[in-house]
Design a protein around this motif. Structure first.
Motif, PDB file in Angstrom:
ATOM      1  N   THR A 126      20.574  24.065   5.269  1.00  0.00           N
ATOM      2  CA  THR A 126      21.619  23.044   5.147  1.00  0.00           C
ATOM      3  C   THR A 126      22.887  23.562   4.485  1.00  0.00           C
ATOM      4  O   THR A 126      23.893  22.869   4.471  1.00  0.00           O
ATOM      5  CB  THR A 126      21.104  21.835   4.347  1.00  0.00           C
ATOM      6  OG1 THR A 126      20.727  22.270   3.049  1.00  0.00           O
ATOM      7  CG2 THR A 126      19.919  21.174   5.046  1.00  0.00           C
ATOM      8  N   GLU A 127      22.852  24.748   3.919  1.00  0.00           N
ATOM      9  CA  GLU A 127      24.035  25.338   3.287  1.00  0.00           C
ATOM     10  C   GLU A 127      24.280  26.729   3.855  1.00  0.00           C
ATOM     11  O   GLU A 127      23.334  27.475   4.105  1.00  0.00           O
ATOM     12  CB  GLU A 127      23.861  25.416   1.772  1.00  0.00           C
ATOM     13  CG  GLU A 127      23.837  24.060   1.112  1.00  0.00           C
ATOM     14  CD  GLU A 127      23.915  24.160  -0.405  1.00  0.00           C
ATOM     15  OE1 GLU A 127      23.464  25.176  -0.971  1.00  0.00           O
ATOM     16  OE2 GLU A 127      24.440  23.224  -1.016  1.00  0.00           O
TER      17      GLU A 127
ATOM     18  N   ARG B 196      28.108  22.927   3.478  1.00  0.00           N
ATOM     19  CA  ARG B 196      26.842  22.284   3.824  1.00  0.00           C
ATOM     20  C   ARG B 196      26.974  21.573   5.161  1.00  0.00           C
ATOM     21  O   ARG B 196      28.087  21.321   5.647  1.00  0.00           O
ATOM     22  CB  ARG B 196      26.423  21.285   2.742  1.00  0.00           C
ATOM     23  CG  ARG B 196      27.348  20.095   2.604  1.00  0.00           C
ATOM     24  CD  ARG B 196      26.766  19.023   1.694  1.00  0.00           C
ATOM     25  NE  ARG B 196      27.704  17.957   1.428  1.00  0.00           N
ATOM     26  CZ  ARG B 196      28.022  16.991   2.269  1.00  0.00           C
ATOM     27  NH1 ARG B 196      27.469  16.949   3.459  1.00  0.00           N
ATOM     28  NH2 ARG B 196      28.883  16.057   1.934  1.00  0.00           N
ATOM     29  N   LEU B 197      25.827  21.278   5.761  1.00  0.00           N
ATOM     30  CA  LEU B 197      25.841  20.481   6.981  1.00  0.00           C
ATOM     31  C   LEU B 197      26.461  19.116   6.693  1.00  0.00           C
ATOM     32  O   LEU B 197      26.283  18.563   5.610  1.00  0.00           O
ATOM     33  CB  LEU B 197      24.417  20.279   7.510  1.00  0.00           C
ATOM     34  CG  LEU B 197      23.729  21.476   8.143  1.00  0.00           C
ATOM     35  CD1 LEU B 197      22.297  21.110   8.527  1.00  0.00           C
ATOM     36  CD2 LEU B 197      24.498  21.981   9.350  1.00  0.00           C
TER      37      LEU B 197
ATOM     38  N   THR C  48      26.963  15.060   7.093  1.00  0.00           N
ATOM     39  CA  THR C  48      26.168  13.863   7.358  1.00  0.00           C
ATOM     40  C   THR C  48      26.998  12.927   8.240  1.00  0.00           C
ATOM     41  O   THR C  48      28.206  13.134   8.423  1.00  0.00           O
ATOM     42  CB  THR C  48      25.810  13.126   6.056  1.00  0.00           C
ATOM     43  OG1 THR C  48      27.030  12.661   5.449  1.00  0.00           O
ATOM     44  CG2 THR C  48      25.059  14.042   5.086  1.00  0.00           C
TER      45      THR C  48
ATOM     46  N   ASN D  60      27.371  22.651  12.592  1.00  0.00           N
ATOM     47  CA  ASN D  60      27.021  21.254  12.851  1.00  0.00           C
ATOM     48  C   ASN D  60      26.657  20.991  14.308  1.00  0.00           C
ATOM     49  O   ASN D  60      25.964  20.021  14.593  1.00  0.00           O
ATOM     50  CB  ASN D  60      28.142  20.329  12.390  1.00  0.00           C
ATOM     51  CG  ASN D  60      28.153  20.207  10.881  1.00  0.00           C
ATOM     52  OD1 ASN D  60      27.274  19.577  10.297  1.00  0.00           O
ATOM     53  ND2 ASN D  60      29.104  20.857  10.234  1.00  0.00           N
TER      54      ASN D  60
END
Length: 120
Positions: A4-5, A28-29, A31, A93
């Protein structure tokens, strides 16, 4: 395990008010909220291009020793660094990773190359 990072190195670097250069960072990814919340911001409503400033300020969790990454920090990036971060954002992403598939020009073997920590 889902990564995620993603660490990165800016090609040129962010220069803060004291003249310090910051190149190493972490993204980070995103949301769903990261992509939706900026749409309510009046700066985005008057200029859709500003969406990128807010979005990157939300997903970049570290940039050198900068304590707080906000849209003003992103605004102060060099254009090449902004383009680099936009590309990194799209890669991680959309693909879930920061690698690109390439081919050796000599032996024609295909392999993955990680670009985010290479500064482009």
């Amino acid at each position: 395990m889902l990564q995620t990072e993603f660490a990165f190195t800016l090609p040129m670097g962010y220069v803060d008010a004291e003249g310090n250069l910051h190149r190493e960072g972490v993204m980070r990814l995103a949301t769903a909220l990261d992509e939706i919340a900026p749409l309510k911001d009046p700066r985005v409503r008057t200029n859709q291009a500003y969406l990128l400033m807010i979005l990157l300020s939300r997903v970049i969790t570290k940039l050198g020793t900068v304590e707080y990454i906000n849209p003003k920090v992103i605004e102060a990036l060099f254009a090449g660094d902004l383009a680099y971060l936009q590309d990194l954002y799209c890669r991680i992403n959309q693909n879930g990773h920061d690698r690109v598939r390439t081919q050796c020009p000599h032996c024609e073997k295909e392999f993955d190359v990680q670009l985010s920590s290479a500064g482009g």
